[in-house]
Design an enzyme around this catalytic site. Sequence first.
Site, PDB file in Angstrom:
ATOM      1  N   LYS A   1       0.831  -1.204   0.000  1.00 20.63           N
ATOM      2  CA  LYS A   1       0.000   0.000   0.000  1.00 20.63           C
ATOM      3  C   LYS A   1       0.868   1.258   0.000  1.00 20.63           C
ATOM      4  O   LYS A   1       0.629   2.195  -0.775  1.00 20.63           O
ATOM      5  CB  LYS A   1      -0.929   0.018   1.211  1.00 20.63           C
ATOM      6  CG  LYS A   1      -1.877   1.210   1.246  1.00 20.63           C
ATOM      7  CD  LYS A   1      -2.547   1.351   2.591  1.00 20.63           C
ATOM      8  CE  LYS A   1      -1.592   1.903   3.626  1.00 20.63           C
ATOM      9  NZ  LYS A   1      -2.249   2.198   4.930  1.00 20.63           N
TER      10      LYS A   1
ATOM     11  N   ASP B   1      -6.385   1.278   1.275  1.00 17.22           N
ATOM     12  CA  ASP B   1      -6.363   1.446   2.729  1.00 17.22           C
ATOM     13  C   ASP B   1      -7.742   1.074   3.275  1.00 17.22           C
ATOM     14  O   ASP B   1      -8.583   0.530   2.548  1.00 17.22           O
ATOM     15  CB  ASP B   1      -5.958   2.873   3.103  1.00 17.22           C
ATOM     16  CG  ASP B   1      -7.016   3.904   2.741  1.00 17.22           C
ATOM     17  OD1 ASP B   1      -8.010   3.551   2.056  1.00 17.22           O
ATOM     18  OD2 ASP B   1      -6.868   5.069   3.152  1.00 17.22           O
TER      19      ASP B   1
END
Length: 225
Positions: free
Chosen positions: A124, A142
């Site tokens: 991420k 997220d």
Amino acid sequence: MTAPRTKAQIFEFFRLLAEADPDPQTELAFGNTYQLLVAVVLSAQSTDVGVNKATRALFEAVRTPAEMVALGEEGLKAHIRTLGLFNSKAKNVILLSEQLIAEHGGEVPQDRDALTALPGVGRKTANVVMNCAWGQETFAVDTHVFRVCNRTGLARGKTPEAVEALLEKRVPAPFRQGAHHWLILHGRYTCKARAPECWRCPVIGLCGWREKNLSPPKGRAASAP
């Protein structure tokens, strides 16, 4: 009201988000790519607002990996004590800074594998840096993106990796670079976890969630999307 499943529906979903926010940007404050990397690492389990407060003075003094190493772990902790997991974050930031110096000439690599090889940098984080620093078409998933994609039906998956893979397949070309920004901001300010503000959602007509909040709380006027 159905989940966006067809190419035309998915295109319209992002067109409406883009119409509401034509130029979505990360809310993290940074002055260069290295500071962006540090800010994203620090943002794990912390708000962007909190990270920006913690890094305001830090980034005035530290602009490069060498300056971060010179500051040291204890010096860094003094700046970021307000953030969750600050001890492990400080350790990782110093280690990744040392690795950038040793293996990349002090520069942040543009390759995802090289980024995720850095301490404290997961997929991420790498996706955020690649997108924000170099405009690459990556999809950082997220908690906000994961929730919005599953709730609306845009990209349902049991893991962030599964959601990312679906976004990679489904997001149309005009919206690929900004997609994760629109989804993050939509989740942060409209499609909230506990009290989604469906009454002002620009994509309510393309949302597959059955438990929509169609009226604002009492005493609060509904605003247009």
